[in-house]
Design an enzyme around this catalytic site. Structure first.
Site, short mmCIF file in Angstrom:
data_model
loop_
_atom_site.label_atom_id
_atom_site.label_comp_id
_atom_site.label_asym_id
_atom_site.label_seq_id
_atom_site.Cartn_x
_atom_site.Cartn_y
_atom_site.Cartn_z
N CYS A 1 12.69 -13.37 -22.87
CA CYS A 1 12.12 -13.22 -21.52
C CYS A 1 13.20 -13.53 -20.49
O CYS A 1 12.94 -14.18 -19.47
CB CYS A 1 10.92 -14.14 -21.34
N GLY B 1 0.01 -15.68 -29.09
CA GLY B 1 -0.36 -14.37 -28.58
C GLY B 1 0.20 -13.24 -29.41
O GLY B 1 -0.52 -12.30 -29.78
N PRO C 1 2.50 -19.76 -28.32
CA PRO C 1 1.15 -20.28 -28.61
C PRO C 1 0.25 -19.34 -29.39
O PRO C 1 -0.96 -19.58 -29.47
CB PRO C 1 0.58 -20.50 -27.21
#
Length: 668
Positions: free
Chosen positions: A511, A391, A389
Site C-alpha cells: 500500500c 479481508g 485482519p
C-alpha cells in the site's frame, strides 16, 4: 355572509358591439358606406331605447369619477378609461371593479356615447375608421408607456396603425428589457473572467513567484511568529505548477527550474504538512501538475467500501437489504462484482444484522486487487503470508468456495485475534491460522500452489487514512522496509511449488507508492531468483510500473506491474505485481534467513530437509530429561486448573507414605 358586490352588479349580458357586425359585413362584401350607415342606424336605435337608463348611468359615473362629464367628449379608449378610474379614484369610495367586470357592465352604454361622438365628427356622419381616429391630433391618445402595460386588441378587427404602433411599443419594451438582461449577464461574465484572470493569470503575464533574497529574509524575520496565509500559499502553488508546466513561456528571466521546484516543495510542506524529505520523494514520482493533484487527493478520505461475502449472500440481495435500512450505495465499478460503495448510512455499518451475520466486511476497494490478481482456484493450497485482519484471506476463501486449504499467517499475535474473529464471522472453513515469522516459512511448510504477500510498508498510499505518515517517515524507514520486503518476497517465491498443475504463482503487493518498496524489491527478486518471471496481473485498469526512475533502470517486464493512485482512480495508493515460478529454487536458497549479529550478518544457508530422517537429524532428536520437566510442569498446571494445589497434594502424599511406614513399624 351577504351577497358580494360582483353578484349585485351582475345582470343580463349586454349585446355585442356593433363594430363587430360592421367588420363581419365588410368581410362579407358590403361596401364601407352601407356598413357605416347600417351601423349608425343601429347606434341611434340603441340610444333611443336606452335613454331612460342613461342619466342614471351618468350620475353613477359622476359619483365614482369626478371627471366623467368631460370624459365623454374626449374620445378615450375603454382601456384608457379604466386606467383613469384606477388612478383617480376617491379615497372615500370603495375600490373600483376590475377591468373585466367594468367592461362587462359598461360596454354597451359607454360605446354608445363614443360612437355617437365619432359619428358627429366623421366625414360621412357614421363610424370613423381606425386610421382616422388614430391620425387625429387628440390629446387623449395614450402614450407608448401606457400601452406597454396593457394593450387591448380584438382578433376580429382588421389590423390598423394603432395595433402596429402598440405592437411596436411592446416589442420595443421587451427588446429593451432583454437588452438590459443580456448586458447585465455580459457584465457578470466579464467580471468573473477578470477575477479568474487575477487568480490564474490567464492573460499570459508571467507571475512573480520567487521573491528577492533581501525581502525574503526580512519577511521571514517579521512573520516568523505569524500563521501562514493559506490562501496566498494556495495561489502561489497554482502559479508555480503552471510555470513549471510551461517553463519556457512563463518563467522569469534569470530563474531556473530548480528554484521554482524548491519554492513549490517548500509551499507544499507548509500547506499540506509534509516533512521535506517525504514531500520531495513523492513529488519526484509525478509531473508537477499531477503531483499537485496527488497531494490534494491525499487530503480527502476515500469512499467507504464493503465487500460482499459470496459464501453467505449475493451482492444484489445484500444491497437490497441495506437499502431497506436507509443506506445509500452503488456498485464500486465494473471491475468488481462484489464491492459496494457506501455514501450515506443512518446506522453504523459495523453493527447491522447483516454485518454480524457475516454477509459483508468493511474493506478498501484497493484491497480487492491483490486477490483478484492471485486468482485462486478450487482445491488448491494457498498461503497468505501477512493475513491480518483477514479481508484478503476471507476473499480467497470465497473465491475457492471453502475448498482446498488456506494458511493464514501473521507474525503479530495480537492481530491474529481479529483475523480469527473475521474468519469465523464470515464462515471460512478451509483456513488454518498460524503465527510465524513469514521469513521462516520455507522451513515450516512449503509446496503451495499460490502465495499472496501483502507486505508491510510505509503506507504512503494511505495517507488519507493515516496523516501521521506525512511526518513520521524518515530515510531510515525507506532503507529498512525494502530490506524486509526483499526477504519476505524471496521466502514467498521459495514456498511455491513450481510443479503445481494449476498454480505456481506469487503476488507481491504494497500500500505504498514509492519506487524503493515496489519496483526496487521486484527487481531484486528477479536478480536473485532466475527461476521466476513477471506475468500479467489480469487487472483491467491501473498504470504501468516504472522501467526507469531517477537514473535507475529496471527490467522491461516491469510494465506488467500495476500502480494505483488516489487522484487517478479514487482508491488508496497501491502496487500489485505477479510472478510465475518456472523451476526449482537454487540449492541452499530456501532457507536464506538473515539475522543481525552485531555488525555482521549471519546467513543461514542450510537446505530444507526433504526426508524424515534428514529432518530428525536436522532437528537434533528428543531430550527425555528436558521433556520430563515440561511434562511435570504441564501436570501442575492441570492440577491448578482443577483447583488443587500441587505443593499441598505432594506434601499429603509424602505424609501418607511416612505414616504408612510408621504404622507398619508400630504393627511390627
Amino acid at each position: 355572509m351577504g351577497v358580494g358586490r360582483r353578484m349585485k352588479k351582475q345582470g343580463a349580458p349586454e349585446p355585442l358591439d356593433e363594430a363587430h357586425f360592421t367588420n363581419l359585413k365588410r368581410k362579407a362584401g358590403m361596401s364601407v358606406t352601407e356598413s357605416r350607415a347600417e351601423s349608425q342606424q343601429y347606434v341611434k336605435k340603441r340610444r333611443t331605447n336606452g335613454s331612460d337608463s342613461k342619466p342614471a348611468r351618468k350620475d353613477k359615473k359622476e359619483k365614482t369619477n369626478g371627471k366623467a362629464k368631460g370624459f365623454t367628449n374626449s374620445m378615450a379608449l375603454p382601456s384608457q378609461k379604466s386606467a383613469l378610474k384606477k388612478s383617480k379614484k376617491p379615497e372615500a369610495v370603495p375600490l373600483p371593479l376590475s377591468d373585466e367586470e367594468d367592461e362587462d357592465s359598461d360596454a354597451a352604454d359607454f360605446m354608445n356615447d363614443e360612437f355617437d361622438d365619432l359619428s358627429i365628427e366623421g366625414e360621412e356622419g357614421g363610424l370613423g375608421d381606425g386610421d382616422d381616429f388614430l391620425e387625429s391630433g387628440s390629446e387623449v391618445y395614450d402614450s407608448e408607456d401606457d400601452h406597454a402595460h396593457k394593450a387591448m386588441f380584438s382578433e376580429d378587427e382588421d389590423e390598423s396603425d394603432a395595433e402596429e404602433k402598440l405592437t411596436a411599443a411592446n416589442i420595443a419594451g421587451l427588446t429593451r428589457k432583454l437588452d438590459e438582461q443580456m448586458a447585465e449577464q455580459e457584465a457578470d461574465a466579464q467580471a468573473e473572467l477578470e477575477e479568474a484572470a487575477l487568480q490564474t493569470n490567464i492573460a499570459g503575464d508571467r507571475p512573480h513567484i520567487l521573491s528577492d533574497d533581501e525581502s525574503d529574509e526580512e519577511g521571514v524575520k517579521t512573520n516568523a511568529l505569524l500563521a501562514p496565509d493559506l490562501q496566498l500559499l494556495r495561489t502561489r502553488i497554482n502559479d508555480t505548477v503552471r510555470v513549471l508546466d510551461e517553463f519556457s513561456k512563463l518563467a522569469e528571466e534569470g530563474r531556473s527550474r530548480a528554484e521554482y521546484t524548491a519554492q513549490l516543495l517548500k509551499d507544499i510542506c507548509v500547506y499540506y504538512g509534509y516533512s521535506p524529505y517525504l514531500a520531495e520523494k513523492l513529488f519526484n514520482l509525478f509531473p508537477p501538475k499531477e503531483a499537485f493533484a496527488f497531494f490534494e487527493a491525499n487530503e480527502t478520505p476515500r469512499p467507504v467500501v464493503i465487500r460482499t461475502n459470496t459464501l453467505k449472500t449475493h451482492r444484489r440481495d445484500l444491497a437490497q437489504a441495506l437499502i431497506n435500512r436507509g443506506v445509500t450505495l452503488e456498485p464500486v465499478g465494473k471491475w468488481s462484482k462484489i464491492g459496494l460503495q457506501i455514501f450515506e448510512s443512518p446506522v453504523p455499518l459495523g453493527a447491522t444484522p447483516e454485518y454480524l451475520a457475516g454477509h459483508y466486511i468493511l474493506q478498501a476497494a484497493s484491497s480487492f486487487l491483490p486477490v483478484m490478481a492471485l486468482a485462486p482456484q478450487e482445491h488448491e493450497r494457498v498461503l497468505d503470508m501477512a493475513s491480518a485482519p483477514g479481508g484478503k484471506t476471507t476473499h480467497i476463501a470465497a473465491l475457492m468456495k471453502n475448498t482446498g486449504c488456506i494458511f493464514a499467517n501473521d507474525s503479530n499475535k495480537s492481530r491474529s485475534k481479529g483475523l480469527i474473529g473475521n474468519i469465523h464471522r464470515l464462515g471460512a472453513k478451509n483456513t488454518i491460522v498460524c503465527n510465524y515469522d513469514a521469513r521462516e516459512f520455507p522451513k515450516v511448510i512449503g509446496g503451495f500452489d499460490r502465495v499472496l504477500l501483502d507486505a508491510p510498508c510505509s503506507g504512503t498510499g494511505v495517507i488519507a487514512k493515516d496523516a501521521s505518515v506525512k511526518t513520521n517517515k524518515t530515510e531510515r524507514d525507506f532503507l529498512m522496509l525494502p530490506h524486509l520486503q526483499k526477504q519476505l518476497l524471496l521466502a514467498a517465491i521459495d514456498s511455491v511449488d513450481h510443479a503445481s498443475k494449476t498454480g505456481g504463482y506469487v503476488v507481491y503487493s504494497t500500500c505504498s507508492v514509492t519506487v524503493e518498496e515496489n519496483e526496487g524489491v521486484v527487481q531484486y527478486a528477479l536478480s536473485k531468483r532466475p527461476n521466476v518471471k513477471l506475468v500479467e496481473t489480469g487487472l483491467v485498469f491501473g498504470k504501468e510500473g516504472f522501467t526507469a526512475y531517477m537514473g535507475k533502470s529496471f527490467d522491461k517486464s516491469m510494465k506488467m506491474t500495476r500502480r494505483y493512485y488516489p487522484h487517478a482512480y479514487n482508491v488508496d495508493g497501491f502496487f500489485v505485481s505477479k510472478f510465475k515460478k518456472t523451476g526449482p529454487s537454487p540449492t541452499g536458497a530456501a532457507a536464506t534467513v538473515k539475522v543481525d549479529a552485531g555488525d555482521e550478518e549471519v546467513v543461514d544457508k542450510r537446505p530444507v530437509p526433504e526426508t524424515e530422517e534428514e529432518a530428525e537429524d536436522e532437528f537434533g532428536g528428543f531430550d527425555d530429561a528436558e521433556d520430563e520437566v515440561y511434562i511435570e510442569k504441564g501436570k501442575k498446571n492441570l492440577m491448578r486448573k482443577k483447583g488443587i494445589d500441587p505443593k499441598a497434594s505432594k506434601g499429603d502424599a509424602s505424609k501418607k507414605k511416612v505414616n504408612g511406614k510408621e504404622r507398619s513399624s508400630k504393627a511390627k
